[in-house]
Enzyme design. Structure first.
Site, PDB file in Angstrom:
ATOM      1  CG  ASP A   2      -2.333   0.531   0.844  1.00  0.00           C
ATOM      2  OD1 ASP A   2      -2.427   1.749   0.645  1.00  0.00           O
ATOM      3  OD2 ASP A   2      -3.299  -0.251   0.760  1.00  0.00           O
ATOM      4  CE1 TYR A  13      -3.857 -11.073 -14.471  1.00  0.00           C
ATOM      5  CE2 TYR A  13      -2.961 -10.091 -12.467  1.00  0.00           C
ATOM      6  CZ  TYR A  13      -3.065 -10.120 -13.853  1.00  0.00           C
ATOM      7  OH  TYR A  13      -2.383  -9.199 -14.613  1.00  0.00           O
ATOM      8  CG  HIS A  55      -5.453   3.586   0.572  1.00  0.00           C
ATOM      9  ND1 HIS A  55      -5.076   2.282   0.406  1.00  0.00           N
ATOM     10  CD2 HIS A  55      -6.692   3.680   0.028  1.00  0.00           C
ATOM     11  CE1 HIS A  55      -6.036   1.607  -0.218  1.00  0.00           C
ATOM     12  NE2 HIS A  55      -7.027   2.438  -0.454  1.00  0.00           N
ATOM     13  CB  SER A  74      -9.266   0.126  -0.388  1.00  0.00           C
ATOM     14  OG  SER A  74      -8.750   0.487  -1.626  1.00  0.00           O
TER      15      SER A  74
END
Length: 348
Positions: free
Chosen positions: A34, A169, A64, A220
């Protein structure tokens, strides 16, 4: 510090303290890729090892990374209603950007470093485009038995509901954002193949300079709640491999509630307690007692809310969002190995 409304709704909704009767994440290494970490924050002090890929040192200018880390592993502190999901886990902080945007090469390098440091869970609260370097790093981490939890991404306008990577993915546990009633938040991406939802609206979390940020929104923070749950599961069932941990979290979620919700809201209590017929035989680790609060005299009291700092943070955040919007309008996405990436859930 008294938080508005007392205990945050996300902690109540997930009933985290009940899950602590069986697991607190003790001994599990969680890598958090991050924007850095406020290592002096009362609930995060001494929490992690720190790896910097930016050359900017022990700072978190964006806030963040501090918020995400706090949600995953924030320690219990007297008089503070907030706490992390897995407060006895071991954190590896990997700073890949000092801004609202970062470089895919740093993200891939951070994943590789997490593998070298023997992480067992990797949290990636970042949205990027498909990239061969990133894909290779993810495949390598999964092959090394690491649970990868990634944000599904946020919709900020009608043109951004596109698959987010690495969340899209195969083998990655992609997490969407949920409201208090368990529905998908309007801002949560539906193009990414979501595995489960996590709390992602009206979130309270630690913020730089010993403060707390209120009313955060984004996948997030949802991903952080699921990464914490993955740490609880890995501590409770050490015989399960990364794929089995991912399947357990999905199988014990609260149930799908529409497009982009996967199996529904993550359920930490069931994730550490349910008996699942498709899992291999194995004995869970005997539960440790719930984590004791940090002694009141061990570290300084949480400072009162700094209105000036908060306003500056809001201004910086607003500026970052504006720059991100301009960058998006100008098509600031370089091809493949030089592509840029963005936070999956900037503070609102």
């Amino acid at each position: 510090m008294k938080l508005p409304g007392g205990e945050p709704w996300a902690q109540k909704r997930l009933d985290i303290k009940t899950a602590w009767r069986l697991s607190t994440g003790a001994g599990v290494r969680v890598a958090i890729i991050d924007s850095g970490l406020d290592i002096k924050h009362p609930q995060l002090r001494g929490l992690s090892s720190f790896i910097d890929f930016t050359g900017t040192g022990y700072t978190d200018c964006v806030g963040h990374g501090t918020a995400v880390t706090g949600i995953i592993a924030g320690r219990v502190y007297p008089g503070v209603a907030f706490h992390g999901v897995a407060p006895q886990s071991t954190v590896i902080e990997l700073k890949q950007s000092n801004q609202a945007e970062g470089h895919v090469a740093n993200l891939a390098a951070a994943i590789d470093k997490a593998v070298q440091l023997r992480a067992e869970v990797i949290n990636i609260s970042i949205k990027a485009a498909d990239n061969p370097i990133l894909k290779a790093a993810v495949r390598n981490a999964l092959a090394r038995d690491i649970v990868i939890v990634a944000a599904a991404g946020n919709i900020t306008d009608k043109n951004e509901d596109v698959p987010a990577y690495p969340g899209s993915y195969e083998g990655v546990l992609a997490v969407g954002s949920a409201t208090p009633d368990g529905r998908r938040a309007d801002s949560s991406n539906t193009a990414t193949p979501v595995g489960v939802l996590g709390p992602g609206v009206g979130i309270i979390a630690p913020w730089p300079r010993g403060s707390y940020k209120l009313d955060l929104e984004g996948s997030s923070f949802s991903a952080a709640y699921v990464s914490g749950t993955a740490a609880l599961v890995r501590a409770r069932f050490p015989h399960l491999d990364q794929e089995q941990v991912r399947r357990r979290i999905i199988a014990t979620a609260d149930g799908s509630v529409g497009k982009g919700t996967g199996a529904g809201m993550v359920n930490p209590v069931l994730a550490v307690s349910a008996v699942l017929p498709f899992e291999p035989a194995g004995r869970p680790v005997v539960a440790a007692p719930a984590p004791a609060p940090i002694p009141a005299d061990a570290i300084a009291k949480v400072p009162a809310e700094d209105v000036v700092t908060r306003n500056i943070s809001l201004a910086v955040t607003a500026g970052a969002l504006t720059l991100a919007a301009v960058a998006g309008a100008l098509g600031v996405v370089l091809p493949r190995g030089r592509g840029r990436l963005r936070r999956a859930g900037p503070p609102v």
